[in-house]
Design a protein around this motif. Structure first.
Motif, PDB file in Angstrom:
ATOM      1  N   THR A 133       0.802  -1.221   0.000  1.00 21.74           N
ATOM      2  CA  THR A 133       0.000   0.000   0.000  1.00 21.74           C
ATOM      3  C   THR A 133       0.834   1.270   0.000  1.00 21.74           C
ATOM      4  N   SER A 134       2.134   1.159   0.280  1.00 20.94           N
ATOM      5  CA  SER A 134       2.962   2.362   0.399  1.00 20.94           C
ATOM      6  C   SER A 134       3.562   2.740  -0.955  1.00 20.94           C
ATOM      7  N   THR A 135       2.718   3.122  -1.900  1.00 26.58           N
ATOM      8  CA  THR A 135       3.186   3.540  -3.226  1.00 26.58           C
ATOM      9  C   THR A 135       3.678   4.980  -3.141  1.00 26.58           C
ATOM     10  N   TYR A 136       4.977   5.186  -3.340  1.00 28.85           N
ATOM     11  CA  TYR A 136       5.535   6.531  -3.224  1.00 28.85           C
ATOM     12  C   TYR A 136       6.492   6.803  -4.378  1.00 28.85           C
ATOM     13  N   ASN A 137       6.718   8.088  -4.650  1.00 29.43           N
ATOM     14  CA  ASN A 137       7.614   8.519  -5.729  1.00 29.43           C
ATOM     15  C   ASN A 137       9.066   8.406  -5.312  1.00 29.43           C
ATOM     16  N   ARG A 138       9.904   8.132  -6.329  1.00 28.19           N
ATOM     17  CA  ARG A 138      11.346   8.082  -6.114  1.00 28.19           C
ATOM     18  C   ARG A 138      12.020   8.613  -7.372  1.00 28.19           C
ATOM     19  N   LEU A 139      13.112   9.341  -7.209  1.00 26.04           N
ATOM     20  CA  LEU A 139      13.742  10.017  -8.352  1.00 26.04           C
ATOM     21  C   LEU A 139      15.246  10.128  -8.128  1.00 26.04           C
ATOM     22  N   LEU A 140      16.027   9.854  -9.177  1.00 30.33           N
ATOM     23  CA  LEU A 140      17.467  10.065  -9.163  1.00 30.33           C
ATOM     24  C   LEU A 140      17.826  10.862 -10.407  1.00 30.33           C
ATOM     25  N   GLY A 141      18.463  12.023 -10.229  1.00 33.77           N
ATOM     26  CA  GLY A 141      18.679  12.910 -11.370  1.00 33.77           C
ATOM     27  C   GLY A 141      20.048  13.561 -11.383  1.00 33.77           C
ATOM     28  N   LEU A 142      20.383  14.096 -12.543  1.00 35.07           N
ATOM     29  CA  LEU A 142      21.599  14.865 -12.778  1.00 35.07           C
ATOM     30  C   LEU A 142      21.188  16.190 -13.396  1.00 35.07           C
ATOM     31  N   GLY A 143      21.705  17.305 -12.852  1.00 32.85           N
ATOM     32  CA  GLY A 143      21.217  18.595 -13.319  1.00 32.85           C
ATOM     33  C   GLY A 143      22.248  19.708 -13.283  1.00 32.85           C
ATOM     34  N   VAL A 144      21.801  20.878 -13.728  1.00 30.92           N
ATOM     35  CA  VAL A 144      22.628  22.084 -13.741  1.00 30.92           C
ATOM     36  C   VAL A 144      21.830  23.245 -13.161  1.00 30.92           C
ATOM     37  N   ASN A 145      22.540  24.159 -12.520  1.00 27.38           N
ATOM     38  CA  ASN A 145      21.976  25.432 -12.065  1.00 27.38           C
ATOM     39  C   ASN A 145      22.690  26.568 -12.781  1.00 27.38           C
ATOM     40  N   TYR A 146      21.926  27.585 -13.150  1.00 26.34           N
ATOM     41  CA  TYR A 146      22.502  28.792 -13.753  1.00 26.34           C
ATOM     42  C   TYR A 146      22.000  30.000 -13.001  1.00 26.34           C
TER      43      TYR A 146
END
Length: 211
Positions: A192-205
């Motif tokens: 029942t514990s369906t939750y989001n998960r995310l692994l990312g690579l990014g840039v800030n300007y």
């Protein structure tokens, strides 16, 4: 969207009350997934774009000498998951797009007044669902009705680390882990514990500084 309006209002008040801050743009690519859903659940590739403000928390006697910041961010994030039913060779796609609001505390390593280019960031993340769909052949008829209802608001934790490569540019890696249910009615195999998960690579300007 009432909750989103309240959060945006509070962020605006925070920027207006800050004596100085930097305004920037951010973008990332990521692999997202929904934990504890379907029998063969696979990550989905997506992207995110947004804007952020960087507000110094410690004294900043010399411009850009602060090493601790509050960094509220507003982003559009393409998330969701893919599924590969055992009974069908074709994939199902579950795109869920969010308006996300991470609020980071950002720490730059420092020593004897010298500020490093390496930083860590961590903080809560709030998300507001703006679009969701289910694409592909029906593979989970017994659970389809349980996936009709999806929560429009979620929350979790976002952590990351990065490097300032130039005065106006940063690169970072980021991991988000949700704590709220995505499908409130989903109970397949008592998961029942369906939750989001995310692994990312990014840039800030960094666009502009306001003093």
């Amino acid at each position: 969207m009432k909750k989103a309006s309240i959060v945006l209002f509070l962020l605006t008040i925070g920027f207006m009350s800050a004596q100085s801050f930097k305004l920037g743009a951010t973008a990332n690519i990521h692999r997202s997934s929904i934990v504890h859903v379907h029998d063969v659940s696979k990550p989905a590739w997506g992207g995110g774009v947004g804007v952020f403000g960087e507000i110094p928390i410690v004294d900043n006697d010399i411009f850009d000498s602060a090493w601790l910041y509050l960094v509220p961010q507003l982003e559009f994030s393409m998330q969701g998951e893919n599924a590969q039913p055992y009974s069908n060779k074709d994939k199902q796609q579950f795109p869920n797009y969010y308006l996300g609001v991470p609020v980071y505390v950002k720490y730059f390593f420092h020593r004897s007044g010298w500020k490093s280019d390496l930083f860590l960031m961590a903080g809560p993340r709030f998300e507001f669902l703006v679009y969701n769909d289910r694409k592909g052949p029906e593979g989970y008829a017994m659970y389809a009705g349980q996936e009709d209802k999806i929560n429009s608001f979620g929350y979790g934790l976002s952590v990351g680390a990065g490097l300032r490569v130039q005065d106006d540019w940063e690169i970072f890696v980021r991991f988000d882990r949700g704590f709220s249910k995505i499908y409130p009615d989903y109970d397949a195999a008592n998961k029942t514990s369906t939750y989001n998960r995310l692994l990312g690579l990014g840039v800030n300007y960094y666009i502009k500084s306001f003093d």
